[in-house]
Write a protein that holds these residues in place. Sequence first.
Motif, PDB file in Angstrom:
ATOM      1  N   CYS A   1      -0.212-176.611   9.757  1.00 54.82           N
ATOM      2  CA  CYS A   1      -0.786-177.281  10.935  1.00 54.82           C
ATOM      3  C   CYS A   1       0.294-177.793  11.867  1.00 54.82           C
ATOM      4  CB  CYS A   1      -1.681-178.443  10.490  1.00 54.82           C
ATOM      5  SG  CYS A   1      -3.196-177.907   9.683  1.00 54.82           S
ATOM      6  N   TRP A   2       1.501-178.038  11.350  1.00 51.36           N
ATOM      7  CA  TRP A   2       2.591-178.512  12.207  1.00 51.36           C
ATOM      8  C   TRP A   2       3.110-177.398  13.112  1.00 51.36           C
ATOM      9  CZ3 TRP A   2       4.603-183.496  12.537  1.00 51.36           C
ATOM     10  CH2 TRP A   2       4.021-184.421  11.659  1.00 51.36           C
ATOM     11  N   ALA A   3       2.886-176.155  12.734  1.00 53.41           N
ATOM     12  CA  ALA A   3       3.312-175.031  13.568  1.00 53.41           C
ATOM     13  C   ALA A   3       2.226-174.587  14.539  1.00 53.41           C
ATOM     14  CB  ALA A   3       3.726-173.853  12.685  1.00 53.41           C
ATOM     15  N   VAL A   4       0.960-174.845  14.193  1.00 56.27           N
ATOM     16  CA  VAL A   4      -0.157-174.327  14.998  1.00 56.27           C
ATOM     17  C   VAL A   4      -0.079-174.759  16.458  1.00 56.27           C
ATOM     18  CG1 VAL A   4      -2.672-174.403  15.312  1.00 56.27           C
ATOM     19  CG2 VAL A   4      -1.705-173.995  13.039  1.00 56.27           C
ATOM     20  N   PRO A   5       0.131-176.031  16.798  1.00 52.84           N
ATOM     21  CA  PRO A   5       0.167-176.387  18.228  1.00 52.84           C
ATOM     22  C   PRO A   5       1.345-175.782  18.980  1.00 52.84           C
ATOM     23  CG  PRO A   5       0.785-178.270  16.877  1.00 52.84           C
ATOM     24  CD  PRO A   5       0.282-177.228  15.944  1.00 52.84           C
ATOM     25  N   LEU A   6       2.403-175.412  18.250  1.00 53.19           N
ATOM     26  CA  LEU A   6       3.571-174.829  18.899  1.00 53.19           C
ATOM     27  C   LEU A   6       3.363-173.360  19.255  1.00 53.19           C
ATOM     28  CD1 LEU A   6       6.229-176.436  16.554  1.00 53.19           C
ATOM     29  CD2 LEU A   6       5.942-176.969  18.977  1.00 53.19           C
ATOM     30  N   ILE A   7       2.469-172.688  18.546  1.00 51.80           N
ATOM     31  CA  ILE A   7       2.269-171.249  18.763  1.00 51.80           C
ATOM     32  C   ILE A   7       1.808-170.952  20.192  1.00 51.80           C
ATOM     33  CG2 ILE A   7       0.904-169.234  18.072  1.00 51.80           C
ATOM     34  CD1 ILE A   7       0.991-170.361  15.192  1.00 51.80           C
ATOM     35  N   PRO A   8       0.720-171.561  20.703  1.00 52.07           N
ATOM     36  CA  PRO A   8       0.330-171.248  22.092  1.00 52.07           C
ATOM     37  C   PRO A   8       1.357-171.723  23.110  1.00 52.07           C
ATOM     38  CG  PRO A   8      -1.016-173.043  21.203  1.00 52.07           C
ATOM     39  CD  PRO A   8      -0.251-172.481  20.061  1.00 52.07           C
TER      40      PRO A   8
ATOM     41  N   VAL B   1       4.667-171.753  22.816  1.00 53.54           N
ATOM     42  CA  VAL B   1       5.753-170.765  22.854  1.00 53.54           C
ATOM     43  C   VAL B   1       5.260-169.436  23.416  1.00 53.54           C
ATOM     44  CG1 VAL B   1       7.339-169.414  21.433  1.00 53.54           C
ATOM     45  CG2 VAL B   1       7.054-171.865  20.997  1.00 53.54           C
ATOM     46  N   CYS B   2       4.066-169.018  23.040  1.00 50.36           N
ATOM     47  CA  CYS B   2       3.551-167.728  23.511  1.00 50.36           C
ATOM     48  C   CYS B   2       3.364-167.716  25.023  1.00 50.36           C
ATOM     49  CB  CYS B   2       2.236-167.408  22.815  1.00 50.36           C
ATOM     50  SG  CYS B   2       2.402-166.917  21.083  1.00 50.36           S
ATOM     51  N   PHE B   3       2.742-168.733  25.564  1.00 51.29           N
ATOM     52  CA  PHE B   3       2.517-168.770  27.006  1.00 51.29           C
ATOM     53  C   PHE B   3       3.812-168.990  27.765  1.00 51.29           C
ATOM     54  CE2 PHE B   3      -1.926-169.814  25.708  1.00 51.29           C
ATOM     55  CZ  PHE B   3      -2.514-168.708  26.282  1.00 51.29           C
ATOM     56  N   GLU B   4       4.748-169.679  27.153  1.00 61.44           N
ATOM     57  CA  GLU B   4       6.068-169.841  27.767  1.00 61.44           C
ATOM     58  C   GLU B   4       6.736-168.484  27.931  1.00 61.44           C
ATOM     59  OE1 GLU B   4      10.014-172.438  26.734  1.00 61.44           O
ATOM     60  OE2 GLU B   4       9.213-171.128  25.193  1.00 61.44           O
ATOM     61  N   LYS B   5       6.644-167.628  26.907  1.00 57.21           N
ATOM     62  CA  LYS B   5       7.270-166.306  26.967  1.00 57.21           C
ATOM     63  C   LYS B   5       6.601-165.429  28.018  1.00 57.21           C
ATOM     64  CE  LYS B   5      10.328-167.087  23.857  1.00 57.21           C
ATOM     65  NZ  LYS B   5      11.727-167.246  24.275  1.00 57.21           N
ATOM     66  N   VAL B   6       5.284-165.519  28.146  1.00 58.36           N
ATOM     67  CA  VAL B   6       4.579-164.731  29.157  1.00 58.36           C
ATOM     68  C   VAL B   6       5.080-165.106  30.543  1.00 58.36           C
ATOM     69  CG1 VAL B   6       2.332-164.398  30.279  1.00 58.36           C
ATOM     70  CG2 VAL B   6       2.503-164.326  27.796  1.00 58.36           C
ATOM     71  N   LYS B   7       5.259-166.403  30.779  1.00 62.87           N
ATOM     72  CA  LYS B   7       5.737-166.853  32.080  1.00 62.87           C
ATOM     73  C   LYS B   7       7.146-166.334  32.361  1.00 62.87           C
ATOM     74  CE  LYS B   7       6.496-170.881  34.946  1.00 62.87           C
ATOM     75  NZ  LYS B   7       6.800-172.285  35.020  1.00 62.87           N
ATOM     76  N   GLU B   8       7.995-166.330  31.339  1.00 60.50           N
ATOM     77  CA  GLU B   8       9.374-165.851  31.522  1.00 60.50           C
ATOM     78  C   GLU B   8       9.377-164.389  31.948  1.00 60.50           C
ATOM     79  OE1 GLU B   8      11.603-166.558  28.043  1.00 60.50           O
ATOM     80  OE2 GLU B   8      11.664-168.737  28.260  1.00 60.50           O
ATOM     81  N   LYS B   9       8.497-163.578  31.369  1.00 62.70           N
ATOM     82  CA  LYS B   9       8.480-162.148  31.694  1.00 62.70           C
ATOM     83  C   LYS B   9       8.013-161.912  33.130  1.00 62.70           C
ATOM     84  CE  LYS B   9       7.896-160.404  27.001  1.00 62.70           C
ATOM     85  NZ  LYS B   9       7.005-159.704  26.062  1.00 62.70           N
ATOM     86  N   GLU B  10       7.128-162.799  33.594  1.00 69.27           N
ATOM     87  CA  GLU B  10       6.668-162.635  34.966  1.00 69.27           C
ATOM     88  C   GLU B  10       7.796-162.926  35.954  1.00 69.27           C
ATOM     89  OE1 GLU B  10       3.403-165.300  35.205  1.00 69.27           O
ATOM     90  OE2 GLU B  10       2.008-163.963  34.181  1.00 69.27           O
TER      91      GLU B  10
END
Length: 326
Positions: free
Chosen positions: A308-315, A317-326
Amino acid sequence: MQKLHTRILLSVTALLALLALSLIWTRFSSPPKGSFSTHRDIYHIYEDASLLANGENPYSRIASGNMKDNEKYTFYLPGFLLFAAGSIHLGLEDYQQWMPYWLSVSLLFHICIGVLLFLIIKESSGALAGTVGALFWIFSRWPLALLRSGQIDSIPIFFFVAALLLINRNLVLSAILLSISLAIKQMAALVAPLYLIWAYKNAPKKVTPVMLALVCIPFLLSVPFLIWDFESFFKMVIFPLTRDPQGARSVDVFLRLPEKLSKAPFLAALLLTYWLTWKEKLSKPSAIFFTIMVTLSFNPVFFSRYFCWAVPLIPIVCFEKVKEKE
């Protein structure tokens, strides 16, 4: 139009959260009388809080232990024990009476974590992504299992995520929020050195304030117990490092490494993470996420609720990476 869109999405998130609240409350708020199988761990924490409420040291039980077997010790810093002892003093002196109140508090923090995720992700990737991130937390199996177990992680995770919300705005205030999390449960303790790295790299004058912010609340809450019984408190702090492995095998257990080398993979992965952070190869969310994953992946003790300590970090980090690619 943008504000209206944001409000609609936030309203949908809130309605779904309230639906989750009502369903989960109906399902889990009344533990069967005389049966503690579902909420076994929190029952033992409540018992230790009762000892504290009656003027006894809850950490003294560990003094006679062998530092290997967990005899349901409370080996967290005293933040939650003080909170629970206070609620017992206010009249919740029976576990069956106390437990529904605690579950309602836990559920409230569960929902608030979703709101924090909405705010964090909305800043970088918009309201729709924020809604997805919030619902990912609210309805994922691991946080729901955490709610069902009655464990205490929802409160420290809330302050951990709140620290992420402020990490780019005010590093000292973010460190204070992290210290509150650590004072309740030390799960994110290895994230603290990252704050010192960021302070040194970006504003060396802030290293001391950040360090003080990280240790102030855990230290202040711990001082009375250190004075009360230093040996027992010290054993409580180091017990997670000495206890027998549990859960899925970590690499040291899998390879049957000798005791002197058992921590080497863990330390190597951790130091590499710190080095990559120092070299600015990782963003702040990515560095925190990988540090938590190193803790979960290489620590010889693992329970599913730890994820559960990793679960909130997953979205995040994922959305952060999407923004970087744009």
